[in-house]
Design a protein around this motif. Sequence first.
Motif, PDB file in Angstrom:
ATOM      1  N   VAL A 213      -6.228   2.746   1.663  1.00 57.12           N
ATOM      2  CA  VAL A 213      -4.961   2.252   1.132  1.00 57.12           C
ATOM      3  C   VAL A 213      -5.262   0.999   0.314  1.00 57.12           C
ATOM      4  O   VAL A 213      -6.270   0.333   0.533  1.00 57.12           O
ATOM      5  N   THR A 214      -4.368   0.693  -0.611  1.00 57.12           N
ATOM      6  CA  THR A 214      -4.584  -0.447  -1.498  1.00 57.12           C
ATOM      7  C   THR A 214      -3.306  -1.241  -1.663  1.00 57.12           C
ATOM      8  O   THR A 214      -2.262  -0.691  -1.979  1.00 57.12           O
ATOM      9  N   GLU A 215      -3.425  -2.547  -1.464  1.00 49.05           N
ATOM     10  CA  GLU A 215      -2.333  -3.472  -1.752  1.00 49.05           C
ATOM     11  C   GLU A 215      -2.673  -4.149  -3.072  1.00 49.05           C
ATOM     12  O   GLU A 215      -3.790  -4.626  -3.259  1.00 49.05           O
TER      13      GLU A 215
ATOM     14  N   GLU B  12     -10.044   7.079   4.910  1.00 42.21           N
ATOM     15  CA  GLU B  12      -8.648   7.114   4.456  1.00 42.21           C
ATOM     16  C   GLU B  12      -8.362   5.714   3.954  1.00 42.21           C
ATOM     17  O   GLU B  12      -8.352   4.763   4.734  1.00 42.21           O
TER      18      GLU B  12
ATOM     19  N   VAL C 250      -9.030   4.585  -6.348  1.00 43.97           N
ATOM     20  CA  VAL C 250      -8.006   4.078  -5.439  1.00 43.97           C
ATOM     21  C   VAL C 250      -7.283   2.882  -6.071  1.00 43.97           C
ATOM     22  O   VAL C 250      -6.068   2.749  -5.963  1.00 43.97           O
TER      23      VAL C 250
ATOM     24  N   THR D 160      -7.091   2.787   6.585  1.00 41.46           N
ATOM     25  CA  THR D 160      -5.769   2.774   7.223  1.00 41.46           C
ATOM     26  C   THR D 160      -5.807   2.005   8.542  1.00 41.46           C
ATOM     27  O   THR D 160      -4.762   1.592   9.037  1.00 41.46           O
TER      28      THR D 160
ATOM     29  N   ALA E 104      -3.026   2.127  -7.235  1.00 40.59           N
ATOM     30  CA  ALA E 104      -2.204   0.943  -6.976  1.00 40.59           C
ATOM     31  C   ALA E 104      -1.690   0.353  -8.287  1.00 40.59           C
ATOM     32  O   ALA E 104      -0.534  -0.063  -8.376  1.00 40.59           O
TER      33      ALA E 104
ATOM     34  N   GLU F 188       0.651   5.749  -0.210  1.00 33.27           N
ATOM     35  CA  GLU F 188       0.081   6.804   0.622  1.00 33.27           C
ATOM     36  C   GLU F 188      -1.447   6.673   0.690  1.00 33.27           C
ATOM     37  O   GLU F 188      -2.081   6.329  -0.303  1.00 33.27           O
ATOM     38  N   PRO F 189      -2.048   6.973   1.836  1.00 35.37           N
ATOM     39  CA  PRO F 189      -3.509   6.895   1.951  1.00 35.37           C
ATOM     40  C   PRO F 189      -4.204   7.897   1.030  1.00 35.37           C
ATOM     41  O   PRO F 189      -3.682   8.981   0.759  1.00 35.37           O
ATOM     42  N   TYR F 190      -5.363   7.496   0.537  1.00 37.12           N
ATOM     43  CA  TYR F 190      -6.213   8.368  -0.273  1.00 37.12           C
ATOM     44  C   TYR F 190      -7.321   8.890   0.635  1.00 37.12           C
ATOM     45  O   TYR F 190      -8.058   8.108   1.235  1.00 37.12           O
TER      46      TYR F 190
ATOM     47  N   ALA G 285       0.833  -1.201   0.000  1.00 35.02           N
ATOM     48  CA  ALA G 285       0.000   0.000   0.000  1.00 35.02           C
ATOM     49  C   ALA G 285       0.863   1.244   0.000  1.00 35.02           C
ATOM     50  O   ALA G 285       1.890   1.304   0.685  1.00 35.02           O
TER      51      ALA G 285
END
Length: 149
Positions: A104-106, A102, A63, A130, A67, A16-18, A14
């Motif tokens: 995040v994506t892996e 907030e 998002v 997050t 990634a 930076e947070p969106y 992941a």
Amino acid sequence: MSINPDLQGRSYPAGEPYQVGREKIREFARGVKATHPAHFDVAEAERLGYADLVAPPTFAVIVAQRADAQLIGDPDAGIDFTRVVHADQRFTHHRPIVAGDELVTELHVDSVRAMGGGALLTTRSEISTTEGEKIATAISSILVRGEGQ
């Protein structure tokens, strides 16, 4: 350059947070012609039980594509983006995306399959907050055309 078959099984952590904002939800809803009041009016979203504005289901693509950019930009991948054709996109939602999230994506490369001079890549984006709450899973397939195609 050809697609690296060793990409299969690779994961990208992941980034930076969106930050999901109200105006981003409104802009996206207008762009995809989603007209439900819960995309625009906080009071309406709250009346329906949401903490804030609720995003249209396809908002998750924003998002997920962030990634995907890690894969496209990876020099070891061998992907020439000018040769990419988007083949498929599917979402499984675990809960709606709302303003204030907030995310995040892996990214996981689930398959790489040679097709003629090119390759078909299937990726899976696991979108979460997050804090680790699962939000959505996006499956995407891209065809990278080979030279002369």
